[in-house]
Structure formats: structure tokens, C-alpha cells
Design a protein around this motif. Structure first.
Motif, PDB file in Angstrom:
ATOM      1  N   ILE A   1      28.611  42.312  43.581  1.00 35.28           N
ATOM      2  CA  ILE A   1      28.080  40.945  43.603  1.00 35.28           C
ATOM      3  C   ILE A   1      27.487  40.580  42.246  1.00 35.28           C
ATOM      4  N   SER A   2      26.910  41.598  41.600  1.00 33.68           N
ATOM      5  CA  SER A   2      26.240  41.269  40.343  1.00 33.68           C
ATOM      6  C   SER A   2      27.227  40.877  39.235  1.00 33.68           C
ATOM      7  N   TRP A   3      28.512  41.048  39.480  1.00 33.12           N
ATOM      8  CA  TRP A   3      29.474  40.536  38.496  1.00 33.12           C
ATOM      9  C   TRP A   3      29.568  39.013  38.544  1.00 33.12           C
ATOM     10  N   ILE A   4      29.224  38.442  39.693  1.00 29.99           N
ATOM     11  CA  ILE A   4      29.428  36.991  39.850  1.00 29.99           C
ATOM     12  C   ILE A   4      28.656  36.174  38.812  1.00 29.99           C
ATOM     13  N   PRO A   5      27.356  36.445  38.621  1.00 32.85           N
ATOM     14  CA  PRO A   5      26.644  35.662  37.601  1.00 32.85           C
ATOM     15  C   PRO A   5      27.210  35.850  36.195  1.00 32.85           C
TER      16      PRO A   5
ATOM     17  N   LEU B   1      30.716  36.830  35.498  1.00 29.83           N
ATOM     18  CA  LEU B   1      32.119  36.441  35.362  1.00 29.83           C
ATOM     19  C   LEU B   1      32.449  35.108  36.033  1.00 29.83           C
ATOM     20  N   GLY B   2      31.544  34.608  36.873  1.00 32.72           N
ATOM     21  CA  GLY B   2      31.837  33.415  37.674  1.00 32.72           C
ATOM     22  C   GLY B   2      32.150  32.182  36.842  1.00 32.72           C
ATOM     23  N   LYS B   3      32.563  31.147  37.564  1.00 33.38           N
ATOM     24  CA  LYS B   3      32.962  29.912  36.901  1.00 33.38           C
ATOM     25  C   LYS B   3      31.812  29.347  36.068  1.00 33.38           C
ATOM     26  N   GLU B   4      30.593  29.490  36.627  1.00 39.23           N
ATOM     27  CA  GLU B   4      29.426  29.048  35.869  1.00 39.23           C
ATOM     28  C   GLU B   4      28.638  30.258  35.371  1.00 39.23           C
ATOM     29  N   GLY B   5      29.346  31.350  35.226  1.00 45.27           N
ATOM     30  CA  GLY B   5      28.693  32.591  34.806  1.00 45.27           C
ATOM     31  C   GLY B   5      28.399  32.584  33.316  1.00 45.27           C
ATOM     32  N   LEU B   6      27.734  33.673  32.917  1.00 47.06           N
ATOM     33  CA  LEU B   6      27.268  33.767  31.530  1.00 47.06           C
ATOM     34  C   LEU B   6      28.398  33.674  30.515  1.00 47.06           C
ATOM     35  N   ILE B   7      29.496  34.377  30.801  1.00 49.65           N
ATOM     36  CA  ILE B   7      30.582  34.417  29.819  1.00 49.65           C
ATOM     37  C   ILE B   7      31.188  33.041  29.635  1.00 49.65           C
ATOM     38  N   ASN B   8      31.495  32.399  30.766  1.00 47.64           N
ATOM     39  CA  ASN B   8      32.068  31.062  30.670  1.00 47.64           C
ATOM     40  C   ASN B   8      31.128  30.099  29.963  1.00 47.64           C
ATOM     41  N   GLN B   9      29.843  30.175  30.305  1.00 46.16           N
ATOM     42  CA  GLN B   9      28.878  29.268  29.672  1.00 46.16           C
ATOM     43  C   GLN B   9      28.798  29.506  28.175  1.00 46.16           C
ATOM     44  N   ALA B  10      28.814  30.786  27.814  1.00 40.16           N
ATOM     45  CA  ALA B  10      28.732  31.102  26.388  1.00 40.16           C
ATOM     46  C   ALA B  10      29.956  30.580  25.655  1.00 40.16           C
ATOM     47  N   LEU B  11      31.130  30.815  26.254  1.00 41.71           N
ATOM     48  CA  LEU B  11      32.367  30.373  25.604  1.00 41.71           C
ATOM     49  C   LEU B  11      32.431  28.848  25.524  1.00 41.71           C
TER      50      LEU B  11
END
Lengths: 315, 368
Positions: free
Chosen positions: A150-154, A156-166
């Protein structure tokens, strides 16, 4: 280690069998030795028989039974379930998917595990620090598997850290969908979970390499890469093989990570017979299970054939 | 630029691992090209550290190491053209004898055919042809040692460094392999630097014996010089074969001086290279154990034997060609006479006998 124990237990067991050549005068000592032998193997037998041998036999038997389609089993002998499983195009597809996950996970856990172990053994001079870092590798295991996924969701998720950073840096305009609930996410979760199973045995076999050998190789003019290629890798073979067995058997026997991390988009061999069980198709599920067991046994014996783990460990 | 000479010069070499104590403390030494040099000393005296610094496995904290006229500090072992034979050999356990020996050529990028040919030639030189395909674990100690030697020698180094090469072998094999080392050194014609803690090994092999204590060189010289003419008490006691006596100078008379002793007359010692001795100085002298002659008390001393010390026989050990007689001549210190077997058994002593320990006046040696 366990393998060795098991083997010596079997050997002890074999030795205890009264051979045809044993003289009658020895009968008493033999029976006493027999009893001692049984006592030695009894703890293992007590664990293995009810928890390993019996369930396997049950599954094996069930795979040959007929079914009424509503969960009822008719004792008998039919190969119908096997025929069904082997004829299904789905089986091949699922095996291919599972092997794909297995190979990807194996490659990444091997690379990461090897280099983490290499770093810990050959570059961390301070032993206390090495042990500390080693324990750090086990931190993910302080929580349950589900929490870990579950902790991958924040992240890798659509509004997750990686997407937000990118998005923030302007590298992408649309959030990446492949990060979560995809094959990529499945492999990431597997690697996260299983790298430790590579690190531990590889660390163990590397730690037993005499540091003088490395020095001797340097003395002979070997580069770091040569040392790794010609000394460290060959001498870590047993650890690599053990780690491979762990990773391969866990990934091939898993359905949960695939199900959760792919968001139901991918399946594995096990998820198929999990579905079968869900719809009360016990014999086909059992036949699939037997088939998977055979495949795994084949893979593991192939690995053991390439690397003589017992010889490497006792060396 | 690239020199084939394997002469080594250590200039002010120091090594400290903790920044406080020097394990090697200002070592200066010159080893000639093609020499067999033995470093000898008790464990922890810094001899192995010196070897590892010459080999390039350790960097000196201070000082220079020059091989063949080139300062090699900071260079890798390959660039130094040195090779090291490790204590307990460090053979690669997963490689056969042939592959072990060819290893250095392999990492130098030599083709498989060439390197195996070179390895086979070397294997023949160390007489291991029939074992070429075995793994190190399948060899005896002596065979492993020869593999290690061959593996080190195959790169044609100008200096071969050996870290206690014989310590893993049993006594008989050690003597045999000792000869083999010497033979190899002469055959290869390169400089050997050998670390040991066995005196016999050092004096049997070396052109240059270097005696060390606590990171410093106590004495360096030819084997015979170090053994027969030790500089000081430490070297004399470490190399063995000497009795060390100490006392105050009673009087100086021209070419000799007299050492005050409990004995009636004192001991007369020739003044050798050691020039200045004045009355009242505390001086150590050494007397070789095989120079000591035992005379039953009351009998005449042989001519030329003016020094004699009354002693009691404490113990007798038969050693084959000589007999080791331990005496209580000097309080608290061992005093031993090596009596030739035939002489001893012509008139054997027993424990408790009172004898006069005597030696030719000229044979006592003043120590620094």
C-alpha cells in the motif's frame, strides 16, 4: 544450511535401516541405534509430515478426482483436470506472464542484492557499521506485506510523489499511468520484497571469501572488474544460487502481489487456480498446483545442477 | 625509465595505522639487485608491514621506497613489478593449479593459448606437471607452496616478496622447501625479500639478514656477520647461539678491557671495533655457545683460556652432534655450552657437577 541438515537426517535415517547383511548378534545394538535415529529425525518428521507431505498428497489426490461442478468431489482416477489445464491456452499465457515476472524480478534482485552484499563485505571496513547497514536492509520487513504494498501508492500513484515531481519540473504534462497498477508496479513490489532474499545468502557466501585472495588478485594485476568477475562472482555462486531459489519459488508461487499491484490487470499461474478455487473447481486447481510444483522442482534441480551448493557450503 | 633492476632502497620509511604509534619507525635499508634478503623479528615487529609496503598493499606514512631507481610509493603492485607470495598462499580455491598460475597473465589480457603455455612451462619448473588440473584443496602443503611460488613468479617480477612462506609446513618439508626457494631465486636471478621469525631459516637462505625490533632495524648484514658478530644484546639473544654477560668495566688495558665479575679474576675482553670503553661503564659481552669449553673444577685450563667462570650443570640435552649443557654461570640469565658429542661422552658430566666454563680470550665479543 537447512538443506544440509535435511540431508544428514536422511542419511542417518538410511543408515538406521537394518540392512540384509546385519548379523543377528548385532540385532540389539541395531535396534537401539534405530531408536536413536528415529529420535533424531522425529522433530523434522513431525513438522514435515503434517504440514508438507500430507497437504501435497491431498492436492495430488484431488487432482485425479472428478467434480460435480459445485464443489463436490467424486473419488476416482481421471486425468480430465490435467487435460483441461494443459489444453487451455490460458495456462501457457499465464506461465509466460509468470516467467516474465520471475525473470525480471530475478534480474533486478540479483543485481541489487549482489552489489549491496559486495558493498557491505568489501567496502565497509567497520564491521559494526556493516552489521548496522545489513540490519537496515531488513527494515521493510518490520511491517506487513500489505502495508508495504500500500505504501507504494503515495509514491507511484496518479497523484503520487513521482508524478507530482515530474509534473512540477515540466518533464511530463499528463501524470504517468504506468507507475501504479501495472506490470511495472508488480515488478517494483517484488523487487522491494525479495531483494533481501538475495542479499542474505550472497552476503553470507561473500563474507567467507578470504580477503587475502582479493589482495593476491590485486597483486597479480587484476582490476576491480576482474576481481569481481574472476574471484568474487565464482566464489559467491552458492549464495547466488540460494537467493535465486528463494526469489524464483516465491515469485512463481505468488498471486497476491500481482493482483494488488497490477490492479487486477495481470494474473499469474497461482491467481488462476485461486480463481478456480473461488468457483469450486477443486480438481483443476489441484492439477494446476501439481503442474506448478513440478515446474518449480525442475527449475530448482536445474539450479542445483549448475551449482553444487553442498560442496560450496562445506568448502 | 623502466628498469629491470630489482634493487630496493627504503629511506626513512614509517608506518602508523592509528596515527599514534609507528609500527614501522624510520627504516633505512638498501637491498642489492638479485639479493636474497630476510627480515626477521618477533611477531609485531613490523617486518610484514615493511613487506606489504614494498609490495604496494600498504602505503608508508612517511619515507620513500625506491625500486630500481624509481620511487614506487603510490604505485600499484603491477607497476612496481613486484609479486607477493602470501602467508598460507591465498591460492584461488575455485581455480585449478594451471588457472591459478595463469591468473596474472589472464588479467593482463594474454590470449588463452599463450598463457596456458606459459603456465605449463612454469608448472614444469616447479615440478607440478601431474597436478596441473587439480584444485588447491587437493594438494599437499608443499605442493601448494610451489603453486604459490609459480603464481608469483610467472609475471617475471623484479622483486618477489614472501610473507612467512614456510610457516605452514612441517619441519622436514620446511628444510626441503627452503632449498627450493633458494634454487628458484638463483634460477630467476631476481631480488627475494622474505619475512620469517625463524632464525635458522634466515641465516640458511639470506645474503642479507635484517633483524628487527619494534619497527626499527637492529642490525642488517650478511648472515654470518649477524650471527657471529651481533651488534647488541637484542640481536645476540634473538639470533641465538650466544651467551650474553654483563658487567662493569674494571680496567682498560690497551687492546682489551676487563669486566668485573663474581669470578676471582674478572673477564678479559678484546676491544674490537668498539673503541671507547672507560672504567665504570656497564657493558654487555657475548660468548658463542660453541666457544665455551667446560673443564672439571680443579683441572688445568687449556692454554690461551684465561677467562673462567665457576658453574654448576643445571641440565643436559642431547642434540645429536653436540650436547647442550645448561649452566648457572650467570644469575638470572641462561648460560649454555654446546659441547661436541665426542668430547662430551669422553668424560660426561651429570646434572649438579661443578665445572669451570672457559673460552679463549679473543673470542668474547663486546656488544653495543
Amino acid at each position: 544450511m537447512t538443506r544440509r541438515c535435511k540431508r544428514s537426517d536422511f542419511e542417518a535415517f538410511a543408515d538406521m535401516q537394518p540392512g540384509p547383511s546385519s548379523a543377528p548378534s548385532l540385532a540389539q545394538t541395531t535396534s537401539r541405534a534405530n531408536l536413536a535415529g528415529w529420535l533424531y529425525v522425529s522433530p523434522l518428521v513431525l513438522v514435515l509430515v503434517p504440514f508438507f507431505v500430507a497437504p501435497i498428497l491431498v492436492v495430488l489426490a484431488a487432482s485425479f478426482f472428478a467434480t460435480d461442478g459445485f464443489g463436490g468431489l467424486t473419488p476416482g482416477f481421471t486425468l480430465a483436470s490435467y487435460v483441461e489445464v494443459l489444453h487451455s491456452a490460458l495456462t501457457l499465457k499465464l506461465y509466460l506472464a509468470t516467467i516474465k515476472f520471475t525473470l525480471l524480478t530475478w534480474v533486478f534482485t540479483l543485481i541489487i542484492g549482489f552489489f549491496v552484499a559486495y558493498f557491505l563485505v568489501f567496502h565497509v571496513r567497520n564491521q559494526l557499521l556493516a552489521i548496522g547497514l545489513f540490519l537496515l536492509c531488513t527494515v521493510p520487513f518490520w511491517t506487513s506485506n500489505i502495508i508495504r504494498m500500500i505504501s507504494w501508492i503515495p509514491l507511484l500513484g496518479k497523484e503520487g510523489l513521482i508524478n507530482q515531481a515530474l509534473l512540477a519540473t515540466g518533464v511530463i504534462r499528463q501524470p504517468l499511468e504506468v507507475l501504479l497498477f501495472s506490470d511495472l508496479a508488480v515488478v517494483i513490489a517484488y523487487v522491494h520484497q525479495l531483494t533481501i532474499f538475495m542479499i542474505v545468502p550472497i552476503f553470507n557466501s561473500m563474507a567467507r571469501i578470504d580477503k587475502k585472495l582479493i589482495e593476491a588478485a590485486i597483486d597479480a594485476g587484476a582490476s576491480r572488474f576482474d576481481i569481481m568477475r574472476l574471484i568474487v562472482v565464482p566464489m559467491s555462486k552458492s549464495g547466488i544460487a540460494l537467493g535465486t531459489i528463494f526469489v524464483v519459488s516465491i515469485v512463481m508461487g505468488d498471486f497476491f502481489v500481482v493482483k494488488v499491484m497490477s490492479g487486477g490487470g495481470s494474473a499469474s499461474v497461482v491467481s488462476a487456480f485461486y480463481e478456480d478455487v473461488g468457483v469450486l473447481q477443486y480438481p483443476t486447481a489441484a492439477a494446476s498446483a501439481v503442474l506448478l510444483t513440478l515446474v518449480l522442482v525442475a527449475i530448482v534441480s536445474l539450479i542445483l545442477r549448475t551449482v553444487d551448493i553442498r560442496q560450496e557450503i562445506t568448502r | 625509465m623502466k628498469s629491470d633492476r630489482g634493487d630496493i632502497e627504503l629511506a626513512g620509511v614509517c608506518k602508523s595505522f592509528d596515527g599514534v604509534t609507528n609500527v614501522v619507525d624510520g627504516v633505512n635499508l638498501r637491498i642489492a639487485d638479485g639479493a636474497y634478503c630476510c627480515f626477521i623479528g618477533p611477531s609485531g615487529c613490523g617486518k610484514t608491514t615493511i613487506l606489504r609496503m614494498i609490495a604496494g598493499h600498504e602505503d608508508p606514512t612517511a619515507g620513500e621506497i625506491v625500486i630500481g631507481g624509481q620511487n614506487v610509493v603510490g604505485l600499484a603492485p603491477v607497476q612496481r613489478r613486484t609479486a607477493m607470495m602470501f602467508q598460507s598462499y591465498a591460492l584461488f580455491p575455485h581455480l585449478t593449479v594451471r588457472e591459478n598460475i595463469a591468473f596474472a597473465l589472464r588479467v593482463r589480457g594474454m590470449s588463452k593459448a599463450d598463457r596456458l603455455r606459459a603456465a605449463d612451462a612454469m608448472i614444469e619448473k616447479v615440478r607440478l606437471t601431474q597436478f596441473a588440473d587439480r584444485l588447491p584443496a587437493q594438494l599437499s602443503g608443499g605442493q601448494q607452496q610451489r603453486v604459490a611460488l609459480a603464481r608469483a613468479a610467472i609475471t617475471e617480477p623484479r622483486v618477489l616478496l614472501l610473507d612467512e612462506p614456510l610457516s605452514a609446513l612441517d619441519e622436514q618439508l620446511r628444510v626441503q622447501m627452503r632449498q627450493e626457494l633458494r634454487r628458484m631465486q638463483q634460477e630467476l636471478g631476481i631480488t627475494f625479500v622474505h619475512v620469517t621469525h625463524t632464525q635458522l631459516e634466515a641465516i640458511a637462505l639470506a645474503d642479507l639478514v635484517v633483524v628487527m625490533e619494534q619497527g626499527r632495524i637492529k642490525q642488517a648484514g650478511a648472515a654470518r656477520e649477524v650471527y657471529a658478530h651481533p651488534h647488541d644484546r637484542y640481536v645476540a639473544e634473538f639470533m641465538g647461539g650466544q651467551n650474553v654477560l654483563s658487567g662493569r668495566v674494571e680496567k682498560v688495558n690497551g687492546a682489551s678491557f676487563t669486566l668485573a665479575q663474581a669470578a676471582p679474576s674478572g673477564i678479559e675482553v678484546p676491544l674490537q671495533a668498539r673503541s671507547t670503553v672507560s672504567v665504570g661503564d656497564k657493558v654487555d659481552i657475548a660468548v658463542r655457545r660453541d666457544d665455551v669449553v667446560l673443564v672439571r673444577s680443579g683441572k688445568e685450563l687449556p692454554p690461551g683460556y684465561t677467562n673462567s667462570l665457576p658453574s654448576r650443570v643445571l641440565a643436559i640435552e642431547y642434540q645429536g652432534y653436540f650436547v647442550k649443557v645448561m649452566l648457572d654461570t650467570v644469575p638470572d640469565d641462561a648460560f649454555v655450552a654446546y659441547v661436541p658429542e665426542k668430547t662430551f661422552f669422553a668424560d660426561p658430566f651429570t646434572v649438579g657437577d661443578v665445572v669451570m666454563a672457559t673460552w679463549a680470550t679473543g673470542s668474547a665479543l663486546p656488544l653495543a
